[in-house]
Write an enzyme that holds these catalytic residues in place. Sequence first.
Site, short mmCIF file in Angstrom:
data_model
loop_
_atom_site.label_atom_id
_atom_site.label_comp_id
_atom_site.label_asym_id
_atom_site.label_seq_id
_atom_site.Cartn_x
_atom_site.Cartn_y
_atom_site.Cartn_z
N HIS A 56 2.07 4.05 7.33
CA HIS A 56 2.10 4.62 5.97
C HIS A 56 2.76 5.99 5.96
O HIS A 56 2.67 6.74 6.95
CB HIS A 56 0.68 4.71 5.41
CG HIS A 56 0.02 3.37 5.28
ND1 HIS A 56 -0.77 2.84 6.27
CD2 HIS A 56 0.06 2.46 4.28
CE1 HIS A 56 -1.20 1.65 5.88
NE2 HIS A 56 -0.71 1.39 4.68
N ASP A 99 0.03 7.31 9.92
CA ASP A 99 -0.69 6.52 10.92
C ASP A 99 0.27 5.61 11.70
O ASP A 99 -0.16 4.68 12.35
CB ASP A 99 -1.78 5.67 10.24
CG ASP A 99 -1.20 4.82 9.11
OD1 ASP A 99 0.03 4.82 8.93
OD2 ASP A 99 -1.97 4.14 8.40
N SER A 138 0.82 -1.23 0.00
CA SER A 138 0.00 0.00 0.00
C SER A 138 0.85 1.27 0.00
O SER A 138 0.38 2.32 -0.45
CB SER A 138 -0.94 0.01 1.21
OG SER A 138 -0.22 -0.05 2.41
C1 LIG Z 1 1.57 12.70 0.04
C2 LIG Z 1 0.52 13.10 0.95
C3 LIG Z 1 0.27 12.03 1.90
C4 LIG Z 1 -0.89 12.28 2.74
C5 LIG Z 1 -1.17 11.13 3.56
C6 LIG Z 1 -1.52 9.92 2.74
C7 LIG Z 1 -1.25 8.72 3.48
C8 LIG Z 1 -2.45 8.15 4.06
C9 LIG Z 1 -2.06 7.02 4.93
C10 LIG Z 1 -3.16 6.37 5.61
C11 LIG Z 1 -4.06 5.65 4.67
C12 LIG Z 1 -3.77 4.23 4.62
C13 LIG Z 1 -4.76 3.52 3.81
C14 LIG Z 1 -4.27 2.17 3.41
C15 LIG Z 1 -4.57 1.15 4.42
C16 LIG Z 1 -4.26 -0.18 3.89
O1 LIG Z 1 -3.12 -0.70 4.52
C17 LIG Z 1 -2.83 -1.99 4.13
C18 LIG Z 1 -1.65 -2.52 4.88
C19 LIG Z 1 -1.94 -2.66 6.36
O2 LIG Z 1 -2.78 -3.74 6.52
P1 LIG Z 1 -3.25 -4.28 7.97
O3 LIG Z 1 -2.11 -4.98 8.60
O4 LIG Z 1 -4.36 -5.24 7.64
O5 LIG Z 1 -3.69 -3.11 8.75
O6 LIG Z 1 -0.52 -1.71 4.76
C20 LIG Z 1 0.32 -1.91 3.71
C21 LIG Z 1 1.70 -1.38 3.94
O7 LIG Z 1 0.04 -2.54 2.73
#
Ligand SMILES: CCCCCCCCCCCCCCCCOC[C@H](COP(=O)(O)O)OC(C)=O
Length: 249
Positions: A197, A194, A24
Amino acid sequence: MAASAEENSEDLQTWPKFVLFGDSITQLAFCDGGWGAALQHVLQRKCDVVCRGLSGYTTAWGKLVLPQVINKHNATDVVLVTIFFGANDASLKEMSPKHVPLDNYKTNLRDMLEYLQQLGLGPDQVILITPPALDEQAWQKHCQGMGSSINRLNEVTGQYAKACWEVAEERKVTCVDLWTAMQKEKDWQRFLEDGLHLSRKGNQFLAQHLVPLAQEGTNHLPIIFPLSEDVDPYQPEEALLHKTEAKED
Ligand SMILES: CCCCCCCCCCCCCCCCOC[C@H](COP(=O)(O)O)OC(C)=O
């Protein structure tokens, strides 16, 4: 349309591809201010930066789908690839079925590198990126909000970063050790949104490390289509169609 602009497939201009492959953190690479967007900005008119980030994926899943992303049909168009996994592989065994044991993580990275090599991509065309550091406090808060306990630890993610670095060393591939680089910076937690990420600042930080490598890896590529200052506005065909004059019946 003029006969000189007839559509022949051999006329199509091929744009080399820089493929971003990962989880992600790669899938988010083209968000506003993202590291993929920063790369595309720098590499405009040189190549397409293609995002193949797959949220939630590990190296175990990545190696299964890689042949559907790059194979003999498009490998010759690929100029660079980033492989950026580990943040999910490093999930704690007792907390997530996605946990990939450290040795398997290394084997999976090696398998992906070997696969790309078999397709003709040299070690200088691949960049490994280690998982980022984990801000446990912020990630715990996130997990609590989801009704679960913390499922990753920074020290464990560090073991995966070290493993990634070791595979890169072994296979003579460039590695951006993001886990280490982040923690050398003051208040490194600001690089994370968070806890897991990348934040806007984290995206910028990664881009700063990748841009010089991307430029080095694409130096040999020509600018695609002539620069406007090199086109005669009264006779554009000469520069744009490699002809002195467009012929019409
Ligand atoms: C350049 C501007 C950036 C602004 C912030 C943007 C970043 C937002 C970060 C938060 C959003 C995250 C949404 C994706 C969530 C999905 O994550 C999937 C996995 C984690 O999975 P799990 O263990 O089931 O929680 O993460 C990854 C690394 O694939």
